[in-house]
Design a protein around this motif. Structure first.
Motif, PDB file in Angstrom:
ATOM      1  N   MET A   1       0.926  -1.333   0.126  1.00 27.75           N
ATOM      2  CA  MET A   1       0.111   0.128  -0.087  1.00 27.75           C
ATOM      3  C   MET A   1       0.967   1.214   0.126  1.00 27.75           C
ATOM      4  SD  MET A   1      -3.055   0.994   2.780  1.00 27.75           S
ATOM      5  CE  MET A   1      -3.955   2.517   2.424  1.00 27.75           C
ATOM      6  N   ALA A   2       0.442   2.386  -0.964  1.00 25.69           N
ATOM      7  CA  ALA A   2       1.403   3.281  -1.125  1.00 25.69           C
ATOM      8  C   ALA A   2       1.391   4.346   0.200  1.00 25.69           C
ATOM      9  CB  ALA A   2       0.961   4.023  -2.232  1.00 25.69           C
ATOM     10  N   GLU A   3       2.316   4.910   0.692  1.00 25.58           N
ATOM     11  CA  GLU A   3       2.368   5.949   1.852  1.00 25.58           C
ATOM     12  C   GLU A   3       1.775   7.129   1.580  1.00 25.58           C
ATOM     13  OE1 GLU A   3       5.588   8.004   4.470  1.00 25.58           O
ATOM     14  OE2 GLU A   3       6.418   6.867   3.103  1.00 25.58           O
ATOM     15  N   VAL A   4       0.773   7.420   2.165  1.00 27.81           N
ATOM     16  CA  VAL A   4       0.136   8.758   2.102  1.00 27.81           C
ATOM     17  C   VAL A   4       0.859   9.862   2.638  1.00 27.81           C
ATOM     18  CG1 VAL A   4      -2.059   9.982   2.462  1.00 27.81           C
ATOM     19  CG2 VAL A   4      -2.142   7.512   2.045  1.00 27.81           C
ATOM     20  N   PRO A   5       1.273  10.895   1.833  1.00 26.55           N
ATOM     21  CA  PRO A   5       2.039  11.959   2.225  1.00 26.55           C
ATOM     22  C   PRO A   5       1.206  12.704   3.436  1.00 26.55           C
ATOM     23  CG  PRO A   5       1.872  11.929   0.037  1.00 26.55           C
ATOM     24  CD  PRO A   5       0.937  11.122   0.335  1.00 26.55           C
ATOM     25  N   GLN A   6       1.748  13.189   4.320  1.00 30.79           N
ATOM     26  CA  GLN A   6       1.261  13.729   5.733  1.00 30.79           C
ATOM     27  C   GLN A   6       1.100  15.353   5.014  1.00 30.79           C
ATOM     28  OE1 GLN A   6       0.327  12.470   8.420  1.00 30.79           O
ATOM     29  NE2 GLN A   6       0.731  10.582   7.606  1.00 30.79           N
ATOM     30  N   PRO A   7       0.195  15.815   5.933  1.00 32.38           N
ATOM     31  CA  PRO A   7      -0.174  17.303   5.542  1.00 32.38           C
ATOM     32  C   PRO A   7       0.980  18.209   5.403  1.00 32.38           C
ATOM     33  CG  PRO A   7      -1.924  16.590   6.766  1.00 32.38           C
ATOM     34  CD  PRO A   7      -0.823  15.593   6.720  1.00 32.38           C
ATOM     35  N   ASN A   8       1.943  18.024   6.428  1.00 30.69           N
ATOM     36  CA  ASN A   8       2.750  18.911   6.678  1.00 30.69           C
ATOM     37  C   ASN A   8       4.237  18.649   5.833  1.00 30.69           C
ATOM     38  OD1 ASN A   8       1.635  20.929   8.144  1.00 30.69           O
ATOM     39  ND2 ASN A   8       1.910  19.619  10.087  1.00 30.69           N
ATOM     40  N   SER A   9       4.353  17.356   5.240  1.00 25.62           N
ATOM     41  CA  SER A   9       5.500  16.973   4.601  1.00 25.62           C
ATOM     42  C   SER A   9       5.755  17.903   3.452  1.00 25.62           C
ATOM     43  CB  SER A   9       5.096  15.490   4.086  1.00 25.62           C
ATOM     44  OG  SER A   9       4.305  15.428   3.091  1.00 25.62           O
ATOM     45  N   THR A  10       7.126  17.543   3.155  1.00 31.23           N
ATOM     46  CA  THR A  10       7.686  18.396   1.956  1.00 31.23           C
ATOM     47  C   THR A  10       8.304  17.449   1.248  1.00 31.23           C
ATOM     48  OG1 THR A  10       9.552  19.026   2.959  1.00 31.23           O
ATOM     49  CG2 THR A  10       7.948  20.528   3.413  1.00 31.23           C
ATOM     50  N   PHE A  11       8.618  17.787  -0.392  1.00 27.32           N
ATOM     51  CA  PHE A  11       9.239  17.145  -1.248  1.00 27.32           C
ATOM     52  C   PHE A  11      10.320  17.720  -1.833  1.00 27.32           C
ATOM     53  CE2 PHE A  11       4.831  15.911  -1.151  1.00 27.32           C
ATOM     54  CZ  PHE A  11       4.552  14.811  -1.129  1.00 27.32           C
ATOM     55  N   PRO A  12      11.512  17.319  -2.144  1.00 25.24           N
ATOM     56  CA  PRO A  12      12.463  18.067  -3.042  1.00 25.24           C
ATOM     57  C   PRO A  12      11.877  18.234  -4.396  1.00 25.24           C
ATOM     58  CG  PRO A  12      12.831  15.585  -2.942  1.00 25.24           C
ATOM     59  CD  PRO A  12      11.733  16.040  -2.234  1.00 25.24           C
ATOM     60  N   ARG A  13      12.654  19.351  -5.109  1.00 26.02           N
ATOM     61  CA  ARG A  13      11.981  19.574  -6.290  1.00 26.02           C
ATOM     62  C   ARG A  13      11.667  18.546  -7.136  1.00 26.02           C
ATOM     63  NH1 ARG A  13      16.447  23.254  -9.364  1.00 26.02           N
ATOM     64  NH2 ARG A  13      15.832  24.624  -7.889  1.00 26.02           N
ATOM     65  N   PRO A  14      10.525  18.522  -7.668  1.00 29.54           N
ATOM     66  CA  PRO A  14       9.961  17.245  -8.262  1.00 29.54           C
ATOM     67  C   PRO A  14      10.652  17.211  -9.612  1.00 29.54           C
ATOM     68  CG  PRO A  14       8.171  18.993  -8.278  1.00 29.54           C
ATOM     69  CD  PRO A  14       9.438  19.642  -7.388  1.00 29.54           C
ATOM     70  N   ALA A  15      10.432  15.853 -10.356  1.00 30.09           N
ATOM     71  CA  ALA A  15      11.032  15.639 -11.762  1.00 30.09           C
ATOM     72  C   ALA A  15       9.841  16.240 -12.551  1.00 30.09           C
ATOM     73  CB  ALA A  15      11.349  14.180 -11.906  1.00 30.09           C
ATOM     74  N   PHE A  16       8.700  15.972 -12.164  1.00 32.08           N
ATOM     75  CA  PHE A  16       7.666  16.412 -12.987  1.00 32.08           C
ATOM     76  C   PHE A  16       6.442  17.060 -11.783  1.00 32.08           C
ATOM     77  CE2 PHE A  16       6.713  11.979 -11.710  1.00 32.08           C
ATOM     78  CZ  PHE A  16       5.507  12.045 -11.502  1.00 32.08           C
ATOM     79  N   PHE A  17       5.362  17.870 -12.384  1.00 30.27           N
ATOM     80  CA  PHE A  17       4.101  18.158 -11.679  1.00 30.27           C
ATOM     81  C   PHE A  17       3.096  17.327 -12.206  1.00 30.27           C
ATOM     82  CE2 PHE A  17       6.831  22.172 -10.845  1.00 30.27           C
ATOM     83  CZ  PHE A  17       6.655  22.326  -9.533  1.00 30.27           C
ATOM     84  N   LEU A  18       1.954  17.308 -11.738  1.00 34.96           N
ATOM     85  CA  LEU A  18       0.613  16.498 -12.199  1.00 34.96           C
ATOM     86  C   LEU A  18      -0.280  17.620 -12.318  1.00 34.96           C
ATOM     87  CD1 LEU A  18      -0.351  13.740 -12.812  1.00 34.96           C
ATOM     88  CD2 LEU A  18      -1.412  13.723 -10.693  1.00 34.96           C
ATOM     89  N   LEU A  19      -0.637  17.956 -13.441  1.00 39.28           N
ATOM     90  CA  LEU A  19      -1.814  18.809 -13.865  1.00 39.28           C
ATOM     91  C   LEU A  19      -3.279  18.154 -13.632  1.00 39.28           C
ATOM     92  CD1 LEU A  19      -0.270  20.547 -16.814  1.00 39.28           C
ATOM     93  CD2 LEU A  19      -0.362  21.710 -14.564  1.00 39.28           C
ATOM     94  N   THR A  20      -4.198  18.628 -13.045  1.00 38.86           N
ATOM     95  CA  THR A  20      -5.441  18.214 -12.877  1.00 38.86           C
ATOM     96  C   THR A  20      -6.627  18.695 -13.383  1.00 38.86           C
ATOM     97  OG1 THR A  20      -5.989  19.508 -10.685  1.00 38.86           O
ATOM     98  CG2 THR A  20      -4.726  17.390 -10.447  1.00 38.86           C
ATOM     99  N   GLY A  21      -6.506  19.904 -14.211  1.00 39.71           N
ATOM    100  CA  GLY A  21      -7.410  20.638 -14.625  1.00 39.71           C
ATOM    101  C   GLY A  21      -8.207  21.360 -13.764  1.00 39.71           C
ATOM    102  N   ILE A  22      -9.517  21.538 -13.972  1.00 36.06           N
ATOM    103  CA  ILE A  22     -10.417  22.374 -13.150  1.00 36.06           C
ATOM    104  C   ILE A  22     -10.713  21.355 -11.679  1.00 36.06           C
ATOM    105  CG2 ILE A  22     -12.510  23.228 -12.799  1.00 36.06           C
ATOM    106  CD1 ILE A  22     -12.360  23.897 -15.857  1.00 36.06           C
ATOM    107  N   PRO A  23     -10.455  21.544 -10.689  1.00 33.53           N
ATOM    108  CA  PRO A  23     -10.513  20.773  -9.426  1.00 33.53           C
ATOM    109  C   PRO A  23     -12.180  20.691  -9.236  1.00 33.53           C
ATOM    110  CG  PRO A  23      -9.638  22.861  -8.587  1.00 33.53           C
ATOM    111  CD  PRO A  23      -9.659  22.807 -10.275  1.00 33.53           C
ATOM    112  N   GLY A  24     -12.447  19.402  -8.713  1.00 31.16           N
ATOM    113  CA  GLY A  24     -13.717  19.181  -8.151  1.00 31.16           C
ATOM    114  C   GLY A  24     -14.851  18.609  -9.413  1.00 31.16           C
TER     115      GLY A  24
END
Length: 320
Positions: free
Chosen positions: A1-24
């Motif tokens: 099971m994949a680990e769910v990031p915590q609200p206060n967690s941070t990531f190093p500069r990502p290799a890519f971003f994920l575009l979601t379009g219009i939220p909701g």
């Protein structure tokens, strides 16, 4: 099971971003391709046709039509920098975008928007000279000066927008990799960074006010001079003809600035009253609607372009 990031967690500069379009909206935003798809197609065909008509017909190699060609090229670039990615996200769902590509898209979207605003200002000056000093127009407005003006506007757009990706590139950590947007808007990326974003916020605000504010003031001043000149003409026919030469440009200005100002105001001051999906939808409309409408406005209301297009279409039709 994949680990769910915590609200206060941070990531190093990502290799890519994920575009979601219009939220909701989830999968239902695929239906929006029925709106944005025709807009993008119309922008490609309309502006491509405008450029082809101006290039082919030597009688259109005049300052006013060269400015129209500059506007069409800018619209073509603006629509292409956003349209394909927007349609892909809405039709296929969230998609990854490499970090470097995100910064490149951010630069082109904002630079071409600034360029379009500058071209509209140049066109307002052109109309002011044409109406206010018609006898000196050919001396004051030349093809060479239009070329210099287009080059200056392009260099200005590059110079003022380059800091956007550079200000983002200095950050090493991000709160998330998911951008709730359909393209890499500067502020949408800044919302994800970890660190002091005061410089990004201040520069974004200053640039919006300086570029749009100065251009709108210049356009307003130009049309103030035009109105002053036209109202002094002796006959109603002369006044109607003079205003008619500016009507297309006024329509284009409204198509560009009204959605843009509404989108900007809702982002800056309406976060708690205007839902985020509405704001993102408006920002996408702001980038695709003017490129789609401008060729229709000028094609329908500018006699020389309309006649040339009809002649070309009729000639090719007769060959079959």
């Amino acid at each position: 099971m994949a680990e769910v990031p915590q609200p206060n967690s941070t990531f190093p500069r990502p290799a890519f971003f994920l575009l979601t379009g219009i939220p909701g909206l989830g999968g239902t935003q695929a239906w929006l391709t029925l709106v944005f798809g025709p807009m993008y197609l119309l922008a490609l065909l309309g502006n491509g046709t405008m450029l082809a008509v101006v290039q082919v017909d030597s009688t259109l190699h005049q300052p006013m039509f060269l400015l129209l060609a500059t506007l069409a090229a800018t619209d073509l670039g603006l629509a292409t920098s956003v349209g394909p990615g927007l349609l892909a996200v809405m039709w296929l769902g969230p998609r990854p975008l490499p970090y470097a590509a995100c910064l490149v898209q951010m630069f082109f979207v904002h630079a071409l928007t600034a360029m379009e605003s500058g071209v509209l200002l140049a066109m307002a000056y052109d109309r002011a000279v044409a109406v206010g000093s018609p006898l000196h127009y050919s001396i004051l407005v030349t093809k060479a000066r239009v070329g210099y003006a287009a080059l200056a506007l392009a260099l200005k757009a590059v110079a003022i927008v380059v800091p956007f990706p550079l200000l983002v590139a200095r950050f090493e950590h991000f709160r998330d990799k998911t951008i709730e947007h359909a393209y890499c808007a500067h502020m949408a990326v800044v919302e994800l960074v970890v660190g002091n974003t005061r410089a990004n916020n201040l520069y974004g605000l200053a640039l919006s006010l300086a570029v749009s504010g100065v251009d709108i003031l210049g356009i307003t001043g130009s049309y103030g001079l035009i109105a002053h000149t036209v109202l002094r003409l002796p006959t109603k026919e002369a006044r109607t003809k003079a205003f008619g030469t500016c009507s297309s440009h006024i329509c284009v200005i409204l198509a560009f600035y009204v959605p843009g100002l509404f989108s900007y105001l809702t982002h800056r001051f309406g976060r708690h009253t205007v839902p985020k999906p509405v704001h993102i939808l408006l920002s996408n409309i702001y980038l695709l609607l003017p490129p789609a409408l401008n060729p229709l406005i000028y094609g329908a209301r500018t006699k020389q372009i309309r006649d040339r297009f009809l002649e070309t279409f009729t000639f090719r039709k007769s060959q079959f």
